[in-house]
Design a protein around this motif. Sequence first.
Motif, PDB file in Angstrom:
ATOM      1  N   CYS A 129      47.175  14.264  14.195  1.00 39.33           N
ATOM      2  CA  CYS A 129      47.372  13.500  15.421  1.00 39.33           C
ATOM      3  C   CYS A 129      46.045  13.364  16.140  1.00 39.33           C
ATOM      4  N   ALA A 130      45.825  12.201  16.759  1.00 41.88           N
ATOM      5  CA  ALA A 130      44.555  11.974  17.445  1.00 41.88           C
ATOM      6  C   ALA A 130      44.700  12.128  18.948  1.00 41.88           C
ATOM      7  N   ALA A 131      45.695  12.904  19.400  1.00 40.93           N
ATOM      8  CA  ALA A 131      45.861  13.110  20.839  1.00 40.93           C
ATOM      9  C   ALA A 131      44.580  13.707  21.405  1.00 40.93           C
ATOM     10  N   GLY A 132      44.198  13.230  22.560  1.00 37.38           N
ATOM     11  CA  GLY A 132      43.066  13.841  23.236  1.00 37.38           C
ATOM     12  C   GLY A 132      41.720  13.418  22.710  1.00 37.38           C
ATOM     13  N   THR A 133      41.642  12.309  22.018  1.00 39.96           N
ATOM     14  CA  THR A 133      40.334  11.855  21.572  1.00 39.96           C
ATOM     15  C   THR A 133      39.915  10.628  22.382  1.00 39.96           C
ATOM     16  N   ALA A 165      51.625  16.614  30.378  1.00 38.27           N
ATOM     17  CA  ALA A 165      51.935  17.187  29.070  1.00 38.27           C
ATOM     18  C   ALA A 165      50.911  16.663  28.066  1.00 38.27           C
ATOM     19  N   GLY A 166      50.168  17.563  27.434  1.00 32.61           N
ATOM     20  CA  GLY A 166      49.050  17.103  26.607  1.00 32.61           C
ATOM     21  C   GLY A 166      49.276  17.244  25.116  1.00 32.61           C
ATOM     22  N   ARG A 167      50.476  17.618  24.709  1.00 32.12           N
ATOM     23  CA  ARG A 167      50.677  17.930  23.306  1.00 32.12           C
ATOM     24  C   ARG A 167      50.492  16.707  22.430  1.00 32.12           C
ATOM     25  N   CYS A 168      50.849  15.542  22.963  1.00 30.54           N
ATOM     26  CA  CYS A 168      50.827  14.334  22.159  1.00 30.54           C
ATOM     27  C   CYS A 168      50.421  13.205  23.083  1.00 30.54           C
ATOM     28  N   ALA A 169      49.607  12.289  22.576  1.00 23.62           N
ATOM     29  CA  ALA A 169      49.089  11.219  23.419  1.00 23.62           C
ATOM     30  C   ALA A 169      50.212  10.357  23.984  1.00 23.62           C
ATOM     31  N   VAL A 170      51.243  10.183  23.179  1.00 21.87           N
ATOM     32  CA  VAL A 170      52.351   9.346  23.643  1.00 21.87           C
ATOM     33  C   VAL A 170      53.113  10.051  24.767  1.00 21.87           C
ATOM     34  N   PHE A 171      53.328  11.376  24.603  1.00 22.78           N
ATOM     35  CA  PHE A 171      53.979  12.140  25.664  1.00 22.78           C
ATOM     36  C   PHE A 171      53.106  12.127  26.920  1.00 22.78           C
ATOM     37  N   ASP A 188      43.896  12.603  41.005  1.00 27.53           N
ATOM     38  CA  ASP A 188      44.595  13.824  40.609  1.00 27.53           C
ATOM     39  C   ASP A 188      45.240  13.665  39.228  1.00 27.53           C
ATOM     40  N   ILE A 189      45.696  12.448  38.954  1.00 30.29           N
ATOM     41  CA  ILE A 189      46.300  12.198  37.641  1.00 30.29           C
ATOM     42  C   ILE A 189      45.241  12.239  36.553  1.00 30.29           C
ATOM     43  N   ILE A 190      44.107  11.607  36.823  1.00 30.64           N
ATOM     44  CA  ILE A 190      43.037  11.586  35.815  1.00 30.64           C
ATOM     45  C   ILE A 190      42.509  13.004  35.567  1.00 30.64           C
ATOM     46  N   ALA A 191      42.334  13.752  36.638  1.00 28.19           N
ATOM     47  CA  ALA A 191      41.872  15.132  36.460  1.00 28.19           C
ATOM     48  C   ALA A 191      42.914  15.929  35.682  1.00 28.19           C
ATOM     49  N   GLY A 192      44.185  15.665  35.963  1.00 26.30           N
ATOM     50  CA  GLY A 192      45.264  16.337  35.242  1.00 26.30           C
ATOM     51  C   GLY A 192      45.231  15.995  33.769  1.00 26.30           C
ATOM     52  N   LEU A 193      44.925  14.741  33.489  1.00 25.63           N
ATOM     53  CA  LEU A 193      44.832  14.318  32.090  1.00 25.63           C
ATOM     54  C   LEU A 193      43.688  15.061  31.395  1.00 25.63           C
ATOM     55  N   CYS A 194      42.551  15.167  32.081  1.00 32.94           N
ATOM     56  CA  CYS A 194      41.404  15.882  31.495  1.00 32.94           C
ATOM     57  C   CYS A 194      41.804  17.317  31.162  1.00 32.94           C
ATOM     58  N   GLU A 195      42.521  17.956  32.084  1.00 31.88           N
ATOM     59  CA  GLU A 195      42.918  19.339  31.820  1.00 31.88           C
ATOM     60  C   GLU A 195      43.909  19.414  30.671  1.00 31.88           C
ATOM     61  N   ALA A 196      44.795  18.424  30.597  1.00 24.84           N
ATOM     62  CA  ALA A 196      45.779  18.402  29.506  1.00 24.84           C
ATOM     63  C   ALA A 196      45.070  18.276  28.164  1.00 24.84           C
ATOM     64  N   LEU A 197      44.055  17.415  28.140  1.00 23.91           N
ATOM     65  CA  LEU A 197      43.332  17.230  26.879  1.00 23.91           C
ATOM     66  C   LEU A 197      42.616  18.513  26.474  1.00 23.91           C
ATOM     67  N   VAL A 198      42.045  19.195  27.440  1.00 15.51           N
ATOM     68  CA  VAL A 198      41.336  20.442  27.145  1.00 15.51           C
ATOM     69  C   VAL A 198      42.323  21.501  26.636  1.00 15.51           C
ATOM     70  N   GLY A 226      34.653  14.839  34.006  1.00 15.26           N
ATOM     71  CA  GLY A 226      35.923  15.506  34.297  1.00 15.26           C
ATOM     72  C   GLY A 226      36.305  16.454  33.176  1.00 15.26           C
ATOM     73  N   LEU A 227      36.057  16.027  31.938  1.00 10.39           N
ATOM     74  CA  LEU A 227      36.375  16.880  30.790  1.00 10.39           C
ATOM     75  C   LEU A 227      35.437  18.075  30.721  1.00 10.39           C
ATOM     76  N   VAL A 228      34.158  17.826  31.011  1.00 10.02           N
ATOM     77  CA  VAL A 228      33.193  18.924  30.981  1.00 10.02           C
ATOM     78  C   VAL A 228      33.650  20.007  31.961  1.00 10.02           C
ATOM     79  N   LYS A 229      34.030  19.546  33.161  1.00  6.34           N
ATOM     80  CA  LYS A 229      34.456  20.494  34.185  1.00  6.34           C
ATOM     81  C   LYS A 229      35.723  21.233  33.743  1.00  6.34           C
TER      82      LYS A 229
END
Lengths: 320, 367
Positions: A129-133, A165-171, A188-198, A226-229
Motif C-alpha cells: 500500500c502506498a498510504a502516506g507517500t 486515521a492513517g492506516r490507509c490513504a483511502v480511510f 489542524d486537519i493538515i497537521a493531523g494528517l502529517c501526524e497520521a502519516l508519521v 509539518g511532517l518533519v515536525k
Amino acid sequence: MTGAYLGVDVGSVSTNVVVVDGDGKILARRYLRTDGRPIETVQKGIKQIGEEIGDKVRIAGAGTTGSARHLSSMIIGADIVKNEITAHAVAALNVNPQVQTIIEIGGQDSKIIILRDGVVIDFAMNTVCAAGTGSFLDQQAARLRIPIEEFGSIALQAKNPVRIAGRCAVFAESDMIHKQQLGYNIEDIIAGLCEALVRNYLNNVGKGKEILAPILFQGGVAANLGLVKAFEKYLGQEVIVPENYDVMGAVGAALLARDAVSRKRTTLFKGFKIKDLTFKTSSFECKGCSNLCEVVQFYQDGELLARWGDRCGKWEVQAS
Amino acid sequence: MRISFPRMGYSYIAFKYLVENIGHDCVVPPEPSKKTLDLGVRYSPEFACIPFKILMGTYLEVAEMGADTIITSGGVGPCRAGYYWIMHQQILKELGIEMNIIGFEPPLHDLRDFWKKLKLVWKSGGVSYKEFVRVLQVAWEKLKAIDDLEQLSFHVRPYEVVRGETTRTLWKALEMLDQACTVADIAAARDEGARLLNLVTRDETRDPLRVGIIGEIYVVLEPSANHYLQIMLGEMGVSVDRSIYLTGYCGRNTIVTPEDDVFAMARPYLNEAPIGGHGVNSVGETVLYAKHGFDGVVQLAPFACIPEIVAKSIIPRISRELDIPVLTLFIDEQTGKAGVQTRIEAFIDLLEKRRERKRKGRGRLVV
C-alpha cells in the motif's frame, strides 16, 4: 575540462538529474515531474543539464536509479544501475558519514534504511500500500486547493492537530473529510494528517527497527515542514533534512557511477546528444508457451537496442 | 469424475498422473494468470488473502474447462485457510456451478473423514485397491523427482552464463518426467534431467549468496503468486533454498511429524499457543537458516496473513540475536514486479556488503 558524474533518478512522481564533481558536490541539478512519460522527461532533463554545463565539464561516468532505472539506463548509457535504497544510502553517507537512520519518502514509496558504521544493515519499504507517500499528499493538497509547497508551513500553524486515521490513504481521506465537515480548521486537519502519516510510517515500515540519530529525512516529501515536525515529535529526536534532500537518489547514482568507472576507466554515457535521439518502446505478448510473457522492445532511432520482460530469456538481446 | 486441483508450482505433473491412472479424467489447472486473478478477485470476499482469490479464480477456470470435482487440502490450526475449501464450495454453489470440492484434512487429524474421502475417490475410479496403491506410490515418486529437479535448478541457476538456460532445461527435464509412468522410468528421467541441468554452462568463479525462502505455503510454492521470486533471485546470482517442498509438507503433515525440529527451534521465541498456518515454521526456519550459515532469509506472506504477521513481529529479535537479515514481502493482487525487484536488489546489496565485511573481519580472502 574537469571530470564530473551524472546521476539520474526516475521515480513515479519526479525525475531528477544531477551532475556532481568527484566529491559529490552538486554542479547542476534538475527536479522535473515525470508526468507518466519517463523517456521524454529523462531526455528533457539531460538537455537542460547539458545546456547549463555541457561545455564546462566532461561526464566521466553516469548512473541511474529509481523505478525506471533500467529504462533510463538504456536511454543515457549508464555505467551502473542501482536500486533506490543503495543510492539513497550512498548519498546520505556522503553528506553525513555518521548517519544511522534514513527516512525516505517519495512519490509511491516510503522506506527506512538503517546503517551502522557506514554500512546498510537493514531496510524496509512499504510493500502493498502506498498510504502516506508523496502522491497522497499531492492529492490532498489538490483537493484542498493548497499548493503542495505550502502544505507543510500551514501544518506548522496548527494549535490543535485533529486525529486522522492513517492506516490507509483511502480511510485517511474519508476521515479528513468528516473532520472538515464538522468544522475543524484546515491547519489542524493538515497537521493531523502529517501526524497520521508519521504514525503509519513508524508502525509500518519502521516497525521493529532501531531508529538512532543522526536521522536524515530525504525524498521530495521532506520539503514538508509539518511532517518533519511530526517525525521529531514522535521520535523525540532531531530529524535532519539535507540541503539536496529532493535529489539524493540521483546524487547517489552519480557517486556509484564514480566508483564504477574508477575500476573500468571508461564510460558508457552516450553524451548530451541523446536529447536528439528518438527512443521508442513497443511490446508484444510472446505466444511461445503458456506463460504469455509481455515482452518490451526498446528502440533507439529505429534500431532495436534491447528487449526485456520474457521469463525464459529467449528474446533477450544485449544492448551493444 | 473430471477432477482438478489447485496449481502449486510443478506438482500438477504428479497430480495429473495420479488422477488419470485411478480411472478419472483430469483437468489440469492452468497457471494462474491475469484472468485467474480477475475471476478470483471478483468472486472472493474482499478481505480474503491472495491464496484464496487465486484458488477461487482457478476453480472457476477449471469449471469452465469441464471439471466437476476438485481435490484440495484443508488445514489444521488457527489459520483461516483451513476453511477455504468450504468457502469455495459455497461460493461456487451460489454462482450455480456444479462442483464437488473434496478437502482432505491431515489423516491423523480425523482418520475416518480421510478414509471416507479417499474411498470416494478410489471407488468411483473403478481401479483395484492394489492398483490404486501402486499409482499413489508412483505419483509420490514423481512428486519427489519434481522437487529434486527444482531444488537442483536453484543451485545451478546462479552460475548460469546465458540467462534462462537453467529454466529452459528444467522445463525440458520436467517434460521427461511427465512422460515417465513407472518408478524405474521416473528414476531414469530424474537422472537424465539432473544430468542436463548439470550441463548448463556455468561460470564457476561466481560466489553466490545463499538465501532461504520462508513463509506461507501457497505463495512460497506457486511461482506466479510470488513474481517468480526463486527464478529472479537465481538470475541475480543467488543460490536459493526453499523451506517448503510439497513432498516435505505431505511427508511431515500426513504420516509423521518431524516438524518437531522446526518447532523446537521456534520455541525459545514463541512459546505460546501455536499460531497456525506456517507462522511457527517461519520462526523456526529463520533460526535454522541462521544456524546453517545462510546469508539471509526472504519471508513471503499474503497481505493480512495473521500467522505470518505474528512471525514477522518475532523475526527482528532472531535477526538481531542470530545475526541474519530477513526481508519480508507481502503479496497481494499487484502484478507489477518492479517493486519486488527493487527490494530484492537492495537486499542483495546489503547481504553482499555484509558478507564482504564479515570475511574481512575474519581475515579471509575476498574473492
